[in-house]
Write a protein that holds these residues in place. Structure first.
Motif, short mmCIF file in Angstrom:
data_model
loop_
_atom_site.label_atom_id
_atom_site.label_comp_id
_atom_site.label_asym_id
_atom_site.label_seq_id
_atom_site.Cartn_x
_atom_site.Cartn_y
_atom_site.Cartn_z
N HIS A 222 -3.79 -9.04 4.41
CA HIS A 222 -4.82 -8.19 3.88
C HIS A 222 -3.81 -6.90 3.75
N PHE A 223 -4.14 -6.25 2.46
CA PHE A 223 -3.50 -5.03 1.78
C PHE A 223 -4.43 -4.32 1.17
N PHE A 224 -4.42 -2.77 1.53
CA PHE A 224 -5.35 -1.92 1.04
C PHE A 224 -5.00 -0.58 1.39
N ILE A 225 -5.01 0.28 0.15
CA ILE A 225 -4.56 1.71 0.36
C ILE A 225 -5.86 2.46 -0.10
N ASN A 226 -5.80 3.71 0.77
CA ASN A 226 -7.00 4.65 0.48
C ASN A 226 -7.13 5.31 -1.02
N ALA A 227 -6.26 5.39 -1.63
CA ALA A 227 -6.00 5.94 -3.10
C ALA A 227 -6.47 5.04 -4.00
N GLY A 228 -6.85 3.82 -3.62
CA GLY A 228 -7.44 2.84 -4.71
C GLY A 228 -6.31 2.02 -5.54
N LEU A 240 4.91 -3.72 -3.47
CA LEU A 240 5.86 -4.40 -3.37
C LEU A 240 6.50 -4.72 -1.93
N LYS A 241 6.17 -3.36 -1.21
CA LYS A 241 6.57 -3.52 0.40
C LYS A 241 5.43 -4.55 0.88
N CYS A 242 4.20 -4.69 0.38
CA CYS A 242 3.41 -5.77 0.95
C CYS A 242 3.91 -7.07 0.74
N MET A 243 4.25 -7.35 -0.57
CA MET A 243 4.82 -8.37 -0.78
C MET A 243 5.90 -9.02 -0.05
N LYS A 244 6.97 -7.98 0.18
CA LYS A 244 8.09 -8.41 1.09
C LYS A 244 7.68 -9.09 2.41
N VAL A 245 6.46 -8.15 3.07
CA VAL A 245 5.89 -9.01 4.22
C VAL A 245 5.33 -10.27 3.83
N TYR A 246 4.75 -10.30 3.02
CA TYR A 246 3.96 -11.61 2.58
C TYR A 246 5.20 -12.91 2.44
N ILE A 247 6.19 -12.55 1.76
CA ILE A 247 7.01 -13.52 1.58
C ILE A 247 7.90 -13.76 2.95
N ALA A 248 8.21 -12.89 3.69
CA ALA A 248 8.82 -13.25 5.21
C ALA A 248 7.82 -14.05 6.00
N GLU A 252 7.95 -18.15 7.50
CA GLU A 252 7.71 -18.73 8.82
C GLU A 252 6.40 -19.62 8.99
N CYS A 253 5.38 -19.43 7.91
CA CYS A 253 4.04 -19.55 8.26
C CYS A 253 3.62 -20.50 7.06
N PRO A 254 3.59 -21.66 7.10
CA PRO A 254 3.19 -22.44 5.87
C PRO A 254 1.62 -22.48 5.68
N THR A 255 0.81 -22.17 6.79
CA THR A 255 -0.46 -22.04 6.39
C THR A 255 -0.92 -20.82 5.54
N LEU A 256 -0.11 -19.81 5.53
CA LEU A 256 -0.52 -18.35 5.00
C LEU A 256 -0.40 -18.95 3.34
N ASP A 257 -1.70 -18.70 2.77
CA ASP A 257 -1.68 -18.98 1.34
C ASP A 257 -2.77 -18.09 0.75
N SER A 258 -3.23 -16.85 1.32
CA SER A 258 -3.83 -15.93 0.62
C SER A 258 -3.45 -14.60 0.51
N LEU A 259 -3.48 -13.79 -0.33
CA LEU A 259 -3.61 -12.30 -0.25
C LEU A 259 -4.72 -11.54 -0.78
N ASN A 260 -5.13 -10.76 0.27
CA ASN A 260 -6.19 -9.94 -0.20
C ASN A 260 -5.90 -8.40 -0.45
N ILE A 261 -5.82 -8.08 -1.54
CA ILE A 261 -5.62 -6.71 -2.06
C ILE A 261 -6.53 -5.84 -1.85
N GLY A 262 -7.83 -5.88 -1.23
CA GLY A 262 -8.80 -4.90 -0.96
C GLY A 262 -9.57 -4.57 -2.18
N GLY A 263 -10.16 -3.42 -1.88
CA GLY A 263 -10.88 -3.02 -3.28
C GLY A 263 -10.00 -1.64 -3.97
N GLY A 264 -10.99 -0.84 -4.39
CA GLY A 264 -10.27 0.37 -5.07
C GLY A 264 -10.26 0.47 -6.40
#
Length: 469
Positions: A222-228, A240-248, A252-264
């Motif tokens: 889950h990724f969200f920033i206050n500025a929207g 892009l920093k979020c994507m680096k974490v997602y990829i890393a 290691e975690c095959p079950t990870l399959d979703s990225l939540n970019i929040g609202g904004g």
């Protein structure tokens, strides 16, 4: 010389606009005759135009569908409604007509979810994404939901202790997400969001508490920033920093399959509002796909949690200018028949600006004014618009009543203002009506709540209880 209020609006903005048109010298909102509402229900008056909720949900779905087709993005999109923007039943009933999912933030949200399940408004395929800092009752309620068979409930881990708390109460295997604690803009008073787990701590947290844990399945980051969601270097850098974490994490975690970019997604706060939603969606998915392709990992399913975008533009408030006070040579105070602090609290709390326009008398000359509320608080005023450091309205004339409207007020104002409770200076809360259109465009209105009475306030304060004893 062009001195009419109509001339001012026409030469300052593109007008008419999609939702705002004129009938002679009176404003219409989505074809609704606002002066007719005033004549029927009086002021102050709150209203919710329900079709706008469905319209915005389907606009967002279209933008993501278009972007996925354009970029050959091989994954799914899930639209979640952020309930904290407005918990009212009439809001959820309208939103859930559109095959969406729900994001929660506190314990009582789960009770609402359970009620919606009992009514058949949501089902086992509906995702319930549980955000927020979780303790006690919230954990218990989430566990009850999962234990009762709703396997698409996804608690998003906000801190290191939450996983243990959830495991203690949930029977069997369950899905989770992890929230990234995003770094805030330099102008903020703090460097990192209080919500979530730091970028550098997420992979170690996974290795320590999740990787070998057979009871837990990590599905979402889950990724969200206050500025929207805005086209700024700051937003793209954080994504892009979020994507680096997602990829890393994905490696290691095959079950990870979703990225939540929040609202904004921003909503219209001025007649001069300009935001290219399709471009932003295109570029977000493009950046995600580029990062994943370079790392040779599958692109994630995309979740969003739009709250203000879903309901904000459905709401409005109408007031009458009761009187004009000339306090000095330059300042004319138009006093409204309510309070900004109590009915539009964000104007006071965070200096938020909404779309503000005269409802009638567009063919009259205009003047610069300040708008004052009825409480005896110095901060109960509205003195500028988003696009200019001023408020202009048709000139006050005690023989010709003036009505004004604030629009796109549908998110947060009722709950922040404490709907149904006490208000500053115990001013009564306005009548609230619901507006709908049938498939033939016929407008129908109904009263959701009447204006507060003295007895309602006295009951809350304890006077009537004491009298009964």
């Amino acid at each position: 010389m062009n001195t009419k209020y109509y001339d001012l609006i026409n030469q300052t903005f593109y007008f008419p606009q999609e939702e705002f048109t004129l009938n002679k010298d009176e404003l219409q909102f989505h074809g609704i005759d606002l002066m007719k509402l005033v004549e029927e229900y009086g002021t102050p008056l709150k209203f919710t135009y329900l079709p706008k909720i469905s319209q915005n949900i389907n606009r967002a779905k279209m933008w993501f569908r278009n972007a996925m087709e354009k970029h050959d993005y091989d994954a799914k999109y899930f639209y979640c409604y952020c309930t904290k923007s407005s918990h009212f039943q009439f809001i959820l009933n309208e939103a859930l007509k559109n095959n969406i999912h729900i994001e929660t933030s506190s314990a009582f949200d789960i009770n609402i979810v359970e009620t919606l399940m009992e009514e058949g408004k949501i089902n086992k395929n509906t995702f319930i994404v549980c955000n927020g800092f979780k303790r006690d009752q919230y954990v218990t309620n989430i566990a009850r939901l999962i234990n009762n068979g709703h396997k698409n409930t996804v608690p998003v881990i906000d801190n290191f202790e939450e996983l243990d708390l959830l495991q203690e109460e949930i029977d069997g295997k369950f899905k989770i997400g992890i929230r990234i604690a995003a770094e805030e803009e330099p102008k903020f008073e703090f460097y990192t969001s209080r919500l979530g787990i730091g970028y550098k701590d997420i992979v170690p947290f996974y290795r320590k508490q999740i990787a070998e844990n057979k009871k837990v399945e990590l599905k979402m980051l889950h990724f969200f920033i206050n500025a929207g969601i805005r086209d700024t270097a700051y937003y793209w850098n954080e994504l892009l920093k979020c994507m680096k974490v997602y990829i890393a994490l994905k490696k290691e975690c095959p079950t990870l399959d979703s990225l939540n970019i929040g609202g904004g997604f921003p909503i219209k706060n001025s007649l001069a509002f300009d935001y290219d939603y399709q471009y932003m969606v295109d570029e977000i998915l493009n950046q995600i796909k580029i990062a994943c392709d370079e790392a040779e990992v599958p692109v994630p399913h995309i979740f969003t949690e739009f709250g203000s975008f879903t309901v904000g533009e459905a709401g409005g408030a109408l007031y009458q200018v009761l009187y004009q006070k000339k306090q000095n040579d330059r300042e004319n105070w138009n006093m409204i028949d309510s309070s900004f602090i109590t009915t539009l609290p964000d104007t006071w709390a965070i200096n938020k600006r909404f779309v503000m326009i005269a409802v009638n008398r567009w063919n009259d000359t205009y003047e610069r004014v300040l708008l004052g509320g009825l409480t005896c608080d110095g901060d109960d005023y509205y003195n500028s618009e988003q696009h200019m450091n001023a408020v202009y309205l048709p000139k006050y004339n005690k023989e010709k009543p003036l009505y004004i409207g604030f629009f796109n007020t549908g998110a947060y104002q009722e709950t922040i203002g404490g709907f149904g409770g006490l208000s500053h200076c115990i001013l009564p809360q306005p009548k609230h009506i619901l507006i709908d259109k049938d498939k033939n465009g016929i407008i129908a209105t109904e009263v959701f709540s009447e204006q507060q009475k003295a007895e309602d306030v006295l009951e809350i304060l304890g006077y009537n209880k004491r009298k009964e004893q």
